[in-house]
Design a protein around this motif. Structure first.
Motif, short mmCIF file in Angstrom:
data_model
loop_
_atom_site.label_atom_id
_atom_site.label_comp_id
_atom_site.label_asym_id
_atom_site.label_seq_id
_atom_site.Cartn_x
_atom_site.Cartn_y
_atom_site.Cartn_z
N GLN A 1 0.98 16.98 30.14
CA GLN A 1 1.40 17.35 31.49
C GLN A 1 1.30 16.16 32.44
N ASN A 2 0.24 15.35 32.29
CA ASN A 2 0.12 14.15 33.13
C ASN A 2 1.21 13.14 32.82
N LEU B 1 8.26 12.18 36.04
CA LEU B 1 8.91 12.76 37.20
C LEU B 1 8.68 11.91 38.45
N GLN B 2 7.48 11.40 38.61
CA GLN B 2 7.19 10.52 39.76
C GLN B 2 8.00 9.22 39.67
N ILE C 1 10.92 8.86 38.30
CA ILE C 1 12.31 9.18 38.65
C ILE C 1 12.47 9.33 40.15
N GLN C 2 11.54 10.01 40.79
CA GLN C 2 11.61 10.18 42.23
C GLN C 2 11.50 8.83 42.94
N TYR C 3 10.67 7.95 42.41
CA TYR C 3 10.53 6.62 43.02
C TYR C 3 11.83 5.82 42.90
N LEU C 4 12.45 5.86 41.72
CA LEU C 4 13.69 5.12 41.52
C LEU C 4 14.80 5.66 42.41
N ASN C 5 14.82 6.98 42.60
CA ASN C 5 15.84 7.58 43.46
C ASN C 5 15.63 7.23 44.92
N SER C 6 14.37 7.10 45.34
CA SER C 6 14.08 6.84 46.74
C SER C 6 14.09 5.35 47.09
N SER C 7 14.11 4.49 46.07
CA SER C 7 14.06 3.05 46.32
C SER C 7 15.38 2.37 46.00
N ALA C 8 16.47 3.04 46.32
CA ALA C 8 17.80 2.48 46.04
C ALA C 8 18.18 1.50 47.14
N ASN C 9 17.42 0.40 47.22
CA ASN C 9 17.66 -0.60 48.26
C ASN C 9 18.61 -1.71 47.81
N THR C 10 18.71 -1.86 46.49
CA THR C 10 19.61 -2.88 45.96
C THR C 10 20.71 -2.21 45.17
N VAL C 11 21.74 -2.97 44.85
CA VAL C 11 22.86 -2.41 44.10
C VAL C 11 22.42 -1.97 42.72
N THR D 1 22.63 1.77 41.30
CA THR D 1 23.40 2.10 40.10
C THR D 1 22.54 2.83 39.09
N GLN D 2 21.28 2.38 38.92
CA GLN D 2 20.38 3.00 37.97
C GLN D 2 20.06 4.43 38.37
N SER D 3 19.85 4.68 39.68
CA SER D 3 19.52 6.02 40.14
C SER D 3 20.68 6.97 39.98
N ILE D 4 21.96 6.40 40.08
CA ILE D 4 23.12 7.26 39.91
C ILE D 4 23.28 7.67 38.46
N SER D 5 23.05 6.72 37.50
CA SER D 5 23.28 6.99 36.09
C SER D 5 22.14 7.76 35.44
N MET D 6 21.00 7.84 36.09
CA MET D 6 19.87 8.52 35.50
C MET D 6 20.04 10.04 35.57
N PRO D 7 19.74 10.78 34.50
CA PRO D 7 19.87 12.25 34.52
C PRO D 7 18.75 12.91 35.31
N THR D 8 18.79 12.80 36.61
CA THR D 8 17.68 13.26 37.44
C THR D 8 17.52 14.76 37.46
N THR D 9 18.62 15.50 37.36
CA THR D 9 18.55 16.96 37.41
C THR D 9 18.22 17.56 36.05
N SER D 10 18.93 17.15 35.03
CA SER D 10 18.71 17.70 33.69
C SER D 10 17.35 17.29 33.14
N ILE D 11 16.83 16.14 33.58
CA ILE D 11 15.55 15.70 33.03
C ILE D 11 14.42 16.61 33.49
N ARG D 12 14.54 17.22 34.66
CA ARG D 12 13.53 18.17 35.10
C ARG D 12 13.49 19.38 34.17
#
Length: 299
Positions: free
Chosen positions: A231-232, A238-239, A241-251, A255-266
């Motif tokens: 569980q840890n 999950l943390q 993934i959330q970090y990568l999605n929230s730190s989209a400061n560079t191209v 791009t990585q946050s868009i291609s990552m399966p953020t919804t299905s991975i949950r």
């Protein structure tokens, strides 16, 4: 055997339909969870959740198992703490529940009140953390995942006490005493063999608690990440993934946050965590209902 009337046949059909409907209400959410975990991310975002996805994809599981050694180790830690913690619990809980079930125990009411009181009130997280880390020094050890909070539950003690009182005949205990048996011998040779239902029920409660626990790892495992339970580990993914999605400061990050399966991975994380319990539960089900209904009798 008597002939079944038309009304009884209709009643049986109606009852079967009701039970089938209830089973479907339980099965369909798990099936939807699994199908969502193997659905392509873009399709899932565009069409939503479906039992019959337009396009299948295992990207979510590929991301989870990309470091197979880490997740295998996390599975091993969870299995170890579940087995060891449950075994300790099934040793300690009867040792307290049995004397509380005997009316001749002088301090029965006082100890029962203390046990029940801890179901309603506790010292709080701060005092518990100080005790486990400063005085017992179990932080960053495997025992930090076993001892705090989960080793013995007051609810399980009360449940087992009521079961012993309602289902173990006093005549058997008195006969064992007349034959010279000690209290420990009576507990292990007479009481426990008659209490398989409640032992399996409490064992299932405790095992699920250990398997699903992640707070102890969050609080007490701060340095040795190799001791993370499943569980840890899943929570860490999950943390990330959330970090990568929230730190989209560079191209590149974007791009990585868009291609990552953020919804299905949950959904995949939930499947990975729940499957072992779903596999084991049918083996305990026949004891579970009996243990709950009889152990909950007031006494």
């Amino acid at each position: 055997m008597g002939v079944i009337s038309k009304q009884e046949k209709i009643a049986q059909v109606v009852l079967h339909m009701i039970f089938i409907g209830m089973c479907l209400m339980v099965i369909i959410p798990f099936l939807l969870l699994f199908m969502s975990s193997v659905t392509d991310e873009n399709v899932l975002i565009r069409n939503g959740y479906s039992l019959f996805p337009e396009k299948f994809s295992l990207d979510a599981y590929a991301y989870i198992f990309i470091r197979s050694g880490a997740i295998v180790r996390a599975y091993g830690v969870s299995i170890f703490i579940t087995i060891v913690g449950t075994a300790f619990n099934l040793i300690i809980t009867p040792l307290l529940a049995y004397p509380l079930s005997r009316s001749e125990f002088k301090y029965r009411n006082t100890v029962t009140f203390i046990v029940f009181f801890t179901m309603l009130f506790n010292g709080g997280m701060v005092s518990s953390y100080i005790m486990w880390t400063r005085y017992l020094n179990i932080n960053n050890t495997i025992w930090a995942l076993i001892f705090p909070n989960l080793l013995m539950s007051p609810f399980n003690v009360i449940l087992m006490k009521n079961f012993f009182k309602a289902n173990v005949p006093n005549e058997l205990i008195e006969s064992a005493r007349m034959d010279g048996g000690s209290e420990l011998l009576i507990l292990t040779r007479v009481v426990l063999p008659l209490s398989k239902a409640i032992m399996a029920t409490v064992g299932l409660f405790v095992a699920i608690g250990y398997w699903n626990d992640w707070l102890n790892g969050l609080y007490y495992i701060t340095k040795r990440t190799e001791l993370f339970s499943l569980q840890n580990y899943l929570n860490r993914i999950l943390q990330d993934i959330q970090y990568l999605n929230s730190s989209a400061n560079t191209v590149s990050n974007y791009t990585q946050s868009i291609s990552m399966p953020t919804t299905s991975i949950r959904m995949a994380l939930a499947v990975v965590g729940v499957v072992p319990i779903m596999v084991l539960y049918p083996f305990f089900q026949k004891y579970f209902v009996k243990g709950i209904t009889i152990g909950a009798v007031k006494g």
